[in-house]
Design a protein around this motif. Structure first.
Motif, mmCIF file in Angstrom:
data_model
loop_
_atom_site.group_PDB
_atom_site.id
_atom_site.type_symbol
_atom_site.label_atom_id
_atom_site.label_comp_id
_atom_site.label_asym_id
_atom_site.label_seq_id
_atom_site.Cartn_x
_atom_site.Cartn_y
_atom_site.Cartn_z
ATOM 1 N N MET A 19 0.818 -1.208 0.000
ATOM 2 C CA MET A 19 0.000 0.000 0.000
ATOM 3 C C MET A 19 0.860 1.271 0.000
ATOM 4 N N MET A 47 0.828 4.206 -2.745
ATOM 5 C CA MET A 47 0.568 5.617 -2.386
ATOM 6 C C MET A 47 1.701 6.514 -2.885
ATOM 7 N N ARG A 66 1.422 7.041 -6.606
ATOM 8 C CA ARG A 66 0.318 7.951 -6.948
ATOM 9 C C ARG A 66 0.618 9.378 -6.475
ATOM 10 N N ASN A 67 1.297 9.461 -5.331
ATOM 11 C CA ASN A 67 1.600 10.802 -4.795
ATOM 12 C C ASN A 67 2.470 11.624 -5.741
ATOM 13 N N ARG A 118 0.561 13.652 -8.200
ATOM 14 C CA ARG A 118 -0.411 14.661 -7.743
ATOM 15 C C ARG A 118 -0.098 16.008 -8.359
ATOM 16 N N LYS A 159 -0.985 18.124 6.835
ATOM 17 C CA LYS A 159 -2.218 17.675 7.495
ATOM 18 C C LYS A 159 -2.492 16.202 7.181
ATOM 19 N N GLU A 160 -2.252 15.843 5.920
ATOM 20 C CA GLU A 160 -2.509 14.453 5.490
ATOM 21 C C GLU A 160 -1.585 13.482 6.230
ATOM 22 N N MET A 182 -2.644 13.226 9.754
ATOM 23 C CA MET A 182 -3.825 12.364 9.851
ATOM 24 C C MET A 182 -3.429 10.891 9.780
ATOM 25 N N MET A 183 -2.459 10.584 8.880
ATOM 26 C CA MET A 183 -2.021 9.188 8.758
ATOM 27 C C MET A 183 -1.388 8.697 10.063
#
Lengths: 404, 240
Positions: free
Chosen positions: A1, A5, A8-9, A12, A293-294, A297-298
């Motif tokens: 995973m 990520m 994909r990051n 962005r 923030k992301e 949050m993780m």
């Protein structure tokens, strides 16, 4: 995973990532390009040394190399020459009578090395014939003919047909002079060599040196460059009383140049990638700060620091390595073209290149042997680049990050 | 009485202790049992989010103890806290906070993946939760393709996917329209009832407060009231 990520990051912000990937590709191309140019130049230099200056191996009487006195001939030289020519792997071997002396004309004088050659043999071990730019090869009928280098001809205002006087000592130590007529002018890729070396017929020189049919030097040309050391050892075993040297010992500056240029090319590569590293650090730092923030949050959800560390590492590695195949492909195409057609550097200064013994048409070589080193430098760049942003990400406190 | 899930004693959190101290949380005592559906209310700046952060182990109190399921989380190291949160607490944030590069399904199963749950287990649980939140057709949508209400429902699914002991929700309906907020509350209430999941959520929203079984009011970092609400369904049944 985490690696999904990370992949994909990096997409962005497509434009930013593509710019970094292209920077890596161009940096890699520049680095490999420089290495291929250096490799090409060194290959050309070594080729010139072997083909125009020393051959692969030379044999001398050990005493000769001290003062270049012509009395130190190779004993029983003609028999040795025949034996050497029959050794497997030897393309050809030729003999040179050598002395040093003074070349004089009405306009001046210059110190020279006089090489007495058997023209047909010499043409098989060196590129002298191909390097003649004015006049003609030795005429069998004429005795006192001389071939001189362009640099010397320009300096002494000589051209084919004009006369000059050579003065040197014979094998008994007596001074001897003789007039020679310029048969031809040659131009090699090594200006200092052209200025110093003149060629006369061996029989003529031997008469003046009073050394019969003896000579001072045997030049050996091998079929394969890579056999040099092996053949040198073999010859040393066969003729232990002679001094037997390969081109590396005869032209130590070339050997030194090959080694140091290898190191320089790595240093240049490291400097290019180091400069790139700052771009990657900047991108990754922005990517981390934009996602404070992301990431917070993780961490809040239970993502441990090791996973965050690897997330940033993978993103940096993907960003760095995505440009690598592109850089390699561009390098391959560029180098393949110039490997075939040659890169003409005469615009950079032919005289300067020749002064250092380089030709101006360089055939680039893809540095296959250095690819592992290049990839290591790319990996090093990725690792250097990811550390700072990763540490920044690891220091994020979830409560503070979530407040942003 | 059920099992105690949260037990906070004499909890204090002070910002700027060396200059102008601000008591964000001031001597708070809180006791929450398993299966409660509790709203934490109060004006802005009253300390609701700070208290949730302390209970969730995202921040450390300056004084006091917070015991979650028998573990004093104030004594845990940062690494242990991350592990504790992963295994015990579900979070729902005000601004959804989904990971934009992951699909709705991947977001929901994120915590299960961190826990090392097997694919079959994940698929079964996510399928069940997406049925609950009525988003089975949005499994492969990215957050940007979802409405705010849908994103928050995915966030709730993510919080519940690993079957945590309790869920902390910080103003979960603040960014939602009334219909989405009502749907979300229905889902939360149903999961609370059916799966006995304890919910503690901060809110300003009167509709949320009306659905809570217990309302704790926080003013200037202090608990000023703690009221058990009348279950209107029971009341209606009694009247009939």
């Amino acid at each position: 995973m985490i690696w999904i990520m990370a992949w994909r990051n990096i997409w962005r912000n497509k434009m930013r990532s593509i710019i970094i990937m292209l920077s890596v590709a161009i940096g890699l191309f520049a680095g490999i390009g420089v290495q291929s140019l250096y490799d090409g130049m060194m290959t050309s230099r070594v080729r010139n040394v072997i083909d125009e200056e020393t051959g692969h191996i030379q044999l001398h009487n050990p005493g000769f190399k001290n003062d270049y006195e012509p009395r130190y001939v190779i004993d029983n030289g003609n028999n040795l020459l025949t034996k050497i020519r029959s050794i497997e792997g030897v393309k050809f071997a030729s003999a040179r009578s050598i002395t040093t002396g003074m070349l004089s004309t009405p306009t001046g004088s210059a110190g020279v090395q006089v090489n007495g050659i058997v023209a047909e043999d010499e043409y098989k071990t060196s590129l002298l014939k191909q390097k003649i730019i004015a006049g003609k090869e030795f005429n069998d009928a004429a005795e006192n003919e001389i071939i001189i280098g362009k640099k010397l001809a320009d300096k002494m205002k000589l051209r084919p047909g004009l006369k000059l006087v050579l003065t040197f000592t014979d094998t008994t130590g007596e001074i001897v002079s003789s007039a020679f007529r310029v048969a031809a002018v040659y131009e090699s890729s090594n200006t200092p060599l052209d200025e110093r070396n003149v060629y006369v017929k061996q029989a003529t020189l031997n008469n003046l040196l009073l050394c019969g049919n003896a000579f001072q030097e045997i030049v050996v040309l091998l079929q394969n460059d890579l056999d040099t050391e092996k053949k040198q050892k073999q010859l040393q075993q066969l003729f232990p009383s002679l001094k037997i040297e390969s081109w590396k010992e005869l032209s130590p500056e070339t050997e030194f140049m090959v080694k140091t240029v290898d190191q320089y090319s790595y240093i240049i590569m490291i400097i290019i990638m180091l400069a790139l590293a700052f771009g990657i650090i900047n991108t990754m730092l922005m990517a981390v700060l934009e996602r404070t923030k992301e990431i917070g949050m993780m961490v809040a959800l239970g993502t441990n620091r090791i996973r965050i560390f690897f997330l940033v590492l993978f993103e940096t590695v993907f960003l760095t390595f995505a440009g690598t195949p592109v850089g390699l492909a561009i390098s391959w195409i560029f180098i393949s073209y110039f490997h075939k057609h040659g890169l003409d550097l005469s615009g950079m200064g032919k005289e300067m290149m020749n002064r250092f013994g380089f030709g101006t048409l360089i055939y680039l070589e893809f540095p296959f042997d250095k690819l592992a080193g290049v990839l290591l430098i790319v990996i090093g760049t990725a690792l250097i680049s990811f550390l700072f942003p990763a540490l920044k990400a690891l220091k994020l406190q979830p409560a503070e990050a979530l407040r942003q | 009485m059920g099992n105690t899930v949260i037990d906070a004693h004499n909890v204090n959190k002070v910002y700027n202790p060396d200059t102008i101290p601000v008591y964000a949380i001031n001597n708070v005592h809180l006791h929450i049992e398993e299966g409660e559906f509790t709203a934490l209310v109060g004006p802005s700046g009253s300390g609701k989010t700070t208290l949730l952060n302390l209970i969730g182990g995202l921040d450390k109190p300056d004084q006091g103890n917070i015991v979650i399921n028998g573990v004093d989380i104030t004594q845990l190291s940062p690494g242990e806290l991350i592990e504790f949160r992963l295994k015990n607490i579900g979070f729902v944030f005000q601004s959804f906070n989904l990971i934009p590069v992951l699909t709705a399904k991947e977001n929901a199963e994120f915590i299960m993946l961190l826990q090392g749950a097997k694919k079959a287990t994940r698929n079964e649980r996510i399928g069940q939760l997406f049925k609950e939140i009525e988003m089975e057709d949005k499994l492969n949508s990215r957050p940007a393709q979802l409405s705010g209400g849908q994103q928050q429902r995915v966030a709730v699914a993510r919080a519940l996917a690993s079957k945590p002991k309790f869920v902390l929700a910080d103003e979960p309906t603040a960014n939602l329209d009334s219909k989405s907020a009502s749907n979300l509350l229905d889902i939360m209430a149903r999961l609370n009832k059916e799966e006995k999941i304890t919910f503690l959520f901060s809110t300003h929203d009167q509709r949320v407060i009306e659905r809570a079984k217990r309302v704790i009011t926080l003013v200037d970092g202090k608990i000023t009231s703690d009221t058990a609400m009348v279950d209107t369904n029971i009341l209606h049944a009694e009247i009939k």
